[in-house]
Design an enzyme around this catalytic site. Structure first.
Site, PDB file in Angstrom:
ATOM      1  CB  CYS A  36       9.581  98.680  37.305  1.00  0.00           C
ATOM      2  SG  CYS A  36       9.373  98.275  39.054  1.00  0.00           S
ATOM      3  NE  ARG A  64      14.474 100.014  33.646  1.00  0.00           N
ATOM      4  CZ  ARG A  64      15.360 100.974  33.832  1.00  0.00           C
ATOM      5  NH1 ARG A  64      16.391 101.078  33.027  1.00  0.00           N
ATOM      6  NH2 ARG A  64      15.236 101.831  34.816  1.00  0.00           N
ATOM      7  CD1 TRP A  83      14.122  93.273  40.930  1.00  0.00           C
ATOM      8  CD2 TRP A  83      13.788  94.905  42.415  1.00  0.00           C
ATOM      9  NE1 TRP A  83      14.961  93.039  41.984  1.00  0.00           N
ATOM     10  CE2 TRP A  83      14.782  94.030  42.919  1.00  0.00           C
ATOM     11  CE3 TRP A  83      13.416  96.009  43.186  1.00  0.00           C
ATOM     12  CZ2 TRP A  83      15.404  94.221  44.138  1.00  0.00           C
ATOM     13  CZ3 TRP A  83      14.029  96.205  44.405  1.00  0.00           C
ATOM     14  CH2 TRP A  83      15.021  95.318  44.878  1.00  0.00           C
ATOM     15  CG  ASN A 129      11.297 102.410  38.158  1.00  0.00           C
ATOM     16  OD1 ASN A 129      11.474 101.772  39.196  1.00  0.00           O
ATOM     17  ND2 ASN A 129      12.304 102.870  37.429  1.00  0.00           N
ATOM     18  N   GLY A 130       9.691 103.265  41.033  1.00  0.00           N
ATOM     19  CA  GLY A 130      10.124 104.166  42.102  1.00  0.00           C
ATOM     20  C   GLY A 130       9.453 103.818  43.414  1.00  0.00           C
ATOM     21  CD  GLU A 168      33.023  92.213  38.283  1.00  0.00           C
ATOM     22  OE1 GLU A 168      32.221  92.034  37.344  1.00  0.00           O
ATOM     23  OE2 GLU A 168      32.708  92.852  39.316  1.00  0.00           O
ATOM     24  CE  LYS A 191      29.851  90.313  36.210  1.00  0.00           C
ATOM     25  NZ  LYS A 191      29.600  91.108  37.399  1.00  0.00           N
ATOM     26  CD  GLU A 193      26.552  90.260  39.754  1.00  0.00           C
ATOM     27  OE1 GLU A 193      25.985  91.362  39.839  1.00  0.00           O
ATOM     28  OE2 GLU A 193      27.441  90.012  38.912  1.00  0.00           O
ATOM     29  CG  HIS A 211      46.192  88.899  58.591  1.00  0.00           C
ATOM     30  ND1 HIS A 211      46.991  88.998  59.707  1.00  0.00           N
ATOM     31  CD2 HIS A 211      46.960  89.265  57.529  1.00  0.00           C
ATOM     32  CE1 HIS A 211      48.194  89.426  59.347  1.00  0.00           C
ATOM     33  NE2 HIS A 211      48.204  89.587  58.029  1.00  0.00           N
ATOM     34  CE  LYS A 240      23.093  95.928  32.663  1.00  0.00           C
ATOM     35  NZ  LYS A 240      24.295  95.081  32.802  1.00  0.00           N
TER      36      LYS A 240
END
Length: 612
Positions: free
Chosen positions: A2, A27, A77, A103-104, A484, A488, A491, A507, A607
């Site tokens: 947060c 955040r 968040w 936050n936490g 990556e 991306k 995301e 395979h 983030k």
């Protein structure tokens, strides 16, 4: 995760809080709220929204800004409790005179809530956070900092929190444990925030809070103590970030701006780390040749894109330093009885330096005797203080949730570390060392040239934006780049995509291919390029459209064999990930824009992941 901001000073608090929350929204953006103390009337005005910060701003455009020079703000968040107005922060005690943001995670909140309910306290939300203001209320007798310290001694878990009381106007109290919090020092004003980014328009002087420390902050004085009340000497740093770096500067999104900043950002990562003779110098690592030569293994711990950057580093370390190297998800490291000891080097990647899983992995590694080197972007972060040595990424602030320039700098820092290890261990001759540092120094200019591909990639995005699935393939050091590229796309565009080592297609994954599944293939110059071409032939024969990334002037395919060719500048195979990742970033960005996605703030993401 947060975003937290507290303010006390000469300005009206509400505009500062709202401006800071907009900077902190990356955040967390499930809900937002502020509380402002009206010093004249002793009342506290509270506004909340179950939407983004912009909705909160609209409320004040309608109702006007509340008066007062002291306040706290939060963008959330969600962890405990859905993103509703009632669950949005700030939370209050029963009297309505104490307000708190957090936050936490409070791990023992159930026991504390039951105890407080039995004592007659009333709860309004579903959050774990709400137990904290009620605990503070129980211990408050005119000294807010003391009540906060006493309450926190009852709490198990992680927290960065800021509290204010209508009975002590002008004072804000902050505390942290396993979550980031800093104090900004201005002229006749003080700030408490989860992130330096919120403070850079106002001040560059920052106090770094350590684990279990409490800050009692007013415009006149900041006092730092431990939880038992012992005074602690403040650690003050001066931040070299500029306010303009946290602005879009005419770009439609932070993601695109930060992609275009990569040449300058990479130059920053290399600056001062390659001496005039062409050798790598990492003074902040502070480990001598004997120590590095005695290592018998390297373990890299990281999460997300940083974990992928660690995979690139692994290839470079094993090739140049000839030492065993493995890469582990930091979230799994400490639960797997890791095989590290005093002859191990643990390299921890975290852009923020506050990633909870990575910090936990580092603490476990240190407990087992390992040496730790941190790769982080934030000076004074928890990770930098835990490590034996640090390689700062020197990227400047990155606002978009999806990592771009920081991921490139993480790979560059990993290559620098691999060169330093090879030098110390005597496995890398001087000529090869100089050749590779020359390739690194040439990379920023090559990135500039690669960015010129954007119009081609934007046009391709129009054609591929309808896809529901995609596959990315690579070999060797470019296999992580395939991972990556897929990450991306997932995301920012919400399209399902997977990255594979190209030789693994037959395979199993090749069963997924058909004309509706495009395959992005990394086919730049490498020792395995002939094998890569064969793998692409396997893809093409299943009628899957191929987007091939190739080296300029070295297209290894017959006309019509692949649907799209993207040419990138020639560089050494070891440095090629720095260049090859950029077209994949641009493709993901433009696909997401065509699809109308929230590029900078993708759904369900934040983030900095500061909770496990």
């Amino acid at each position: 995760m947060c975003g937290i901001i507290g303010y006390s000073g000469r300005r009206l608090a509400a505009p500062v809080l709202l401006d800071s929350l907009e900077r902190l929204e990356y955040r967390g953006y499930d809900s937002a709220g502020i509380a402002v103390l009206d010093e004249a009337g002793g009342a506290t005005a509270v506004a909340k929204s179950n939407r983004k910060v912009a909705d909160l701003v609209r409320q004040f455009d309608t109702d006007g800004m509340p008066p007062g020079h002291t306040g706290i703000g939060h963008t959330r968040w969600a962890t405990h409790g859905r993103p509703t107005v009632l669950n949005a922060h700030p939370h209050r005690d029963c009297t309505g005179r104490i307000h708190l943001i957090h936050n936490g995670i409070i791990e023992n909140y159930r026991e504390l809530r039951a105890e407080l309910l039995a004592a007659g306290h009333e709860f309004l939300s579903d959050t774990d956070t709400e137990v904290v203001p009620h605990l503070i209320e129980q211990h408050y007798s005119g000294d807010l900092a003391r009540a906060v310290r006493t309450a926190l001694q009852r709490i198990t878990g992680a927290y960065a929190l800021v509290v204010m009381s209508a009975d002590e106007p002008g004072l804000i109290v902050g505390a942290r444990l396993n979550a980031p919090l800093v104090v900004g020092l201005g002229d006749d004003e003080v700030f408490v925030s989860s992130d330096i980014t919120a403070l850079i328009p106002y001040t560059k002087r920052v106090i770094l809070l350590g684990e279990g420390e409490v800050a009692s902050a007013s415009p006149q004085e900041v006092v730092i103590t431990s939880l038992d009340g012992t005074r602690v000497e403040p650690r003050i740093v001066v931040v070299d970030w500029e306010a303009e770096q946290a602005q879009k500067d005419g770009f439609p999104h932070f993601m695109l701006k930060e992609i275009h900043e990569q040449p300058q950002s990479l130059d920053g990562a290399l600056r001062g780390r390659i001496d005039d003779s062409g050798f790598v110098d990492l003074p902040d690592v502070a480990l001598d040749d004997d120590h590095l030569a005695a290592l018998d293994q390297v373990t890299i711990v990281a999460c997300g894109s940083a974990w992928i950057a660690g995979m690139v580093t692994r290839y470079a370390i094993e090739k140049l330093a000839r030492v065993r190297c493995d890469v582990q998800a930091a979230s799994e490291f400490r639960y797997g009885d890791p095989l590290v000891d005093e002859r191990s080097l643990v390299v921890a990647y975290s852009q923020s330096g506050e990633t909870a899983d990575t910090l936990a992995a580092v603490r476990e590694a240190r407990r087992r005797g390992a040496t730790v080197v941190a790769v982080t972007n934030v000076v004074g972060s928890a990770l930098s203080m835990e490590a034996d040595g640090v390689i700062y990424m020197q990227s400047g602030p990155e606002i978009c949730v999806a990592a771009t320039k920081t991921m490139v700098n993480q790979m560059a820092c990993g290559l620098l570390l691999a060169l330093r290890l090879g030098q110390a261990r005597g496995t890398l001759d001087d000529e090869e060392h100089r050749r590779l540092t020359a390739a690194l120094l040439a990379a920023p200019a090559q990135l500039e040239r690669t960015l010129a591909l954007e119009p081609q990639l934007a046009e391709m995005a129009q054609r591929y934006s309808h896809m529901r699935n995609a596959m990315y393939i690579g070999r060797g050091i470019n296999f992580p780049v395939a991972l990556e590229g897929a990450l991306k796309l997932k995301e920012v565009s919400y399209i399902h995509a997977e990255g594979y080592a190209a030789g693994e297609l037959k395979h199993g994954p090749i069963a997924l291919l058909d004309p509706d599944v495009p395959v992005v293939a990394l086919a730049t110059r490498s020792r395995t390029l002939p094998k890569m071409v064969s793998n692409i032939q396997e893809v093409s024969s299943r009628d899957a459209p191929v987007i091939a990334l190739v080296t300029e002037g070295e297209n290894p395919f017959d006309d019509g064999f692949v649907r799209d060719i993207v040419e990138v500048p020639l560089t050494d195979e070891l440095t090629s990930p720095l260049i090859n990742v950029v077209p994949l970033q641009l493709l993901a960005y433009h696909v997401a824009v065509v699809r109308g996605c929230d590029v900078d703030q993708p759904r369900n993401l934040a983030k900095s992941v500061t909770v496990e």
